[in-house]
Scaffold this active site. Structure first.
Site, PDB file in Angstrom:
ATOM      1  N   THR A 108       2.924  31.848  66.156  1.00 23.70           N
ATOM      2  CA  THR A 108       3.439  32.292  67.289  1.00 23.70           C
ATOM      3  C   THR A 108       4.375  31.477  68.169  1.00 23.70           C
ATOM      4  O   THR A 108       4.793  30.535  67.437  1.00 23.70           O
ATOM      5  CB  THR A 108       2.090  32.780  68.320  1.00 23.70           C
ATOM      6  OG1 THR A 108       2.489  33.738  69.176  1.00 23.70           O
ATOM      7  CG2 THR A 108       1.189  31.540  68.806  1.00 23.70           C
ATOM      8  N   ASN A 109       4.596  31.591  69.390  1.00 26.03           N
ATOM      9  CA  ASN A 109       5.525  30.727  70.142  1.00 26.03           C
ATOM     10  C   ASN A 109       4.888  30.703  71.559  1.00 26.03           C
ATOM     11  O   ASN A 109       4.061  31.421  71.954  1.00 26.03           O
ATOM     12  CB  ASN A 109       6.857  31.261  69.935  1.00 26.03           C
ATOM     13  CG  ASN A 109       7.100  32.556  70.635  1.00 26.03           C
ATOM     14  OD1 ASN A 109       6.854  32.700  71.896  1.00 26.03           O
ATOM     15  ND2 ASN A 109       7.471  33.716  69.913  1.00 26.03           N
ATOM     16  N   ARG A 110       5.515  29.821  72.367  1.00 24.88           N
ATOM     17  CA  ARG A 110       5.093  29.317  73.625  1.00 24.88           C
ATOM     18  C   ARG A 110       5.503  30.277  74.881  1.00 24.88           C
ATOM     19  O   ARG A 110       5.373  30.003  76.012  1.00 24.88           O
ATOM     20  CB  ARG A 110       5.661  28.092  73.921  1.00 24.88           C
ATOM     21  CG  ARG A 110       4.910  26.889  73.070  1.00 24.88           C
ATOM     22  CD  ARG A 110       5.244  25.514  73.082  1.00 24.88           C
ATOM     23  NE  ARG A 110       4.872  25.382  74.513  1.00 24.88           N
ATOM     24  CZ  ARG A 110       5.488  24.291  75.401  1.00 24.88           C
ATOM     25  NH1 ARG A 110       6.602  23.560  74.837  1.00 24.88           N
ATOM     26  NH2 ARG A 110       5.110  24.026  76.519  1.00 24.88           N
ATOM     27  N   ALA A 136      10.411  36.965  73.132  1.00 25.72           N
ATOM     28  CA  ALA A 136      10.528  35.806  71.790  1.00 25.72           C
ATOM     29  C   ALA A 136       9.831  36.273  70.644  1.00 25.72           C
ATOM     30  O   ALA A 136       8.750  36.068  70.310  1.00 25.72           O
ATOM     31  CB  ALA A 136       9.800  34.679  72.479  1.00 25.72           C
TER      32      ALA A 136
END
Ligand code: CTP
Length: 404
Positions: free
Chosen positions: A208-210, A277
């Protein structure tokens, strides 16, 4: 752009134990810069004092019909109001409103009002379900009164049922929505994506991402505030953010699910704002069982579908959405990379932000962005809250729609 700013709101409070929640509503409305005039029924005064409201709103709170200036007050308040809401609205006040009675300052003010009227009923379950109350609600609805709730839950009597007043935050959201409907995006459908996706590796792990989703949610709220109908596709990392009141929310986990949700709706949307995102790659194979640590895995990745490229293709064929806005989060060469994405993805505008700096980008409440248009125009915005960035972006969207 805040639809509550400087609006005259009459907050009617009638006799119910939920009157204490009206104090929170009065406070929230005042914080949102509305001018709040509170009118209490005699029953309300048994639960809460006008002084509480006067202290919260900084304005006189009205109660007795027999104050020296009351007969002028009710007409003045009713006629000047942009919106009148009664929260809590007791069974007794509902009945009075349904039959047009005017025996106290609150019911008189309602008769004098020429603005939208909303009521948030609060009463015990049996009273709400009583055919008389239901008939009164029906009558009021037919007259254009908007009935908010009630919610289901535990009531003061200890009974479980329908009759709890909606929470102040929900009522506030509803008022904000009502006041925004005539805005410049009225009749327009705005589709927004927000947050990061999660790409599973096995049943317990994912990539995943932030991204927090805060900027995308602020964009959805700003579009609602301008009168738009809003669909918000929320990625997994934004799952805990509250839905902006009035938005249709579609929760997704993966890039593939987000692509499907967006492409299904993009053809009928006037505007698409891709703030999400989206993961650019995912494990080629999702393992059906948890990978054991003694089998150090070699994870092979594959690209995910590029949603904006697919939208651009669809847009070339059918012409919709009329306006497509992308985001570019970059840690280096911000403007060149953003300009390249703008052209490659056929966008109407791109919002570029630098990530890896302390006051902008992921998770924080502020953002520093630049706006880029086809043809090379660039506008640098100062450090703003994410709500302010959203308002600025939506202002440009309104202008782009007007250009046709
Ligand atoms: N985006 C998309 N589909 C993807 C990845 C990104 O629609 N699979 C959208 C994002 O929502 C954003 C824009 O494309 O509006 C730019 O995303 P970004 O991740 O910055 O760019 P990429 O195209 O992924 O390029 P790179 O990873 O090389 O920076």
């Amino acid at each position: 752009m805040n639809p509550l700013q400087d609006k005259r709101i009459v907050l009617g409070v009638s006799g119910s134990v939920a009157a204490y929640k009206a104090a929170e509503l009065a406070s929230k409305l005042t914080q949102a810069k509305a001018q709040v005039d509170v009118v209490l029924s005699e029953g309300a005064e048994r639960f809460i004092s006008p002084l509480t409201f006067a202290s919260l709103t900084g304005r006189k709170a009205y109660s007795s019909l027999w104050d020296s200036d009351a007969h002028v007050v009710h007409v003045g308040l009713g006629e000047a109001a942009d919106l009148l809401v009664i929260a809590p609205c007791s069974a007794n006040t509902l009945a009075k409103l349904a039959t047009g009675q005017a025996d106290n300052l609150l019911t008189l003010t309602v008769l004098a009002a020429r603005c939208p009227v909303l009521v948030a009923p609060a009463m015990d379950g049996g009273m709400f379900e009583h055919p008389a109350t239901q008939a009164n609600i029906q009558t009021l609805r037919q007259r254009g009164v908007q009935v908010l709730g009630p919610a289901q839950g535990r009531m003061a009597s200890g009974l479980l049922g329908w009759g709890r007043m909606l929470e102040p935050a929900e009522i506030l959201g509803q008022l904000r929505l009502v006041l925004s409907r005539g805005g410049p995006l009225a009749g327009r459908h705005v589709l927004v994506s927000a947050g990061g996706t999660q790409e599973p590796l096995d049943p317990v792990r994912y990539l995943t991402n932030r991204s927090s989703g805060k900027q995308g949610f602020a964009l959805a709220q700003a579009a609602l505030d301008l009168g738009a109908q809003v669909s918000l596709v929320a990625g997994a990392t934004a799952a805990s953010l509250p839905t902006p009141y009035g938005a249709e929310r579609i929760d997704v986990d993966t890039a593939a699910q987000m692509a499907e949700a967006i492409l299904q709706r993009a053809g009928s949307a006037d505007v698409l704002i891709m703030a999400a995102a989206v993961a650019d790659f995912r494990p080629r194979q999702v393992q059906p069982h948890k990978i054991k640590k003694n089998l150090l895995p070699q994870v092979e990745l594959e690209p995910t579908p590029d949603i904006l490229l697919a939208v651009a293709e669809q847009r070339r064929r059918i012409g919709w959405p009329a306006v497509v806005v992308g985001f570019a989060a970059e840690s280096q060469n911000l403007l060149e990379n953003a300009q390249d994405k703008l052209a490659r993805k056929g966008l109407s505008m791109i919002v570029a932000n630098q990530v890896g700096v302390p006051d902008a980008g992921f998770a924080v409440d502020t953002n520093r962005v630049s706006l880029l248009w086809p043809g090379g125009a660039v506008e640098h915005l100062p450090l703003l809250s994410k709500s302010e960035v959203a308002e600025e972006v939506l202002r440009r969207v309104v202008a782009l729609l007007a250009e046709g």
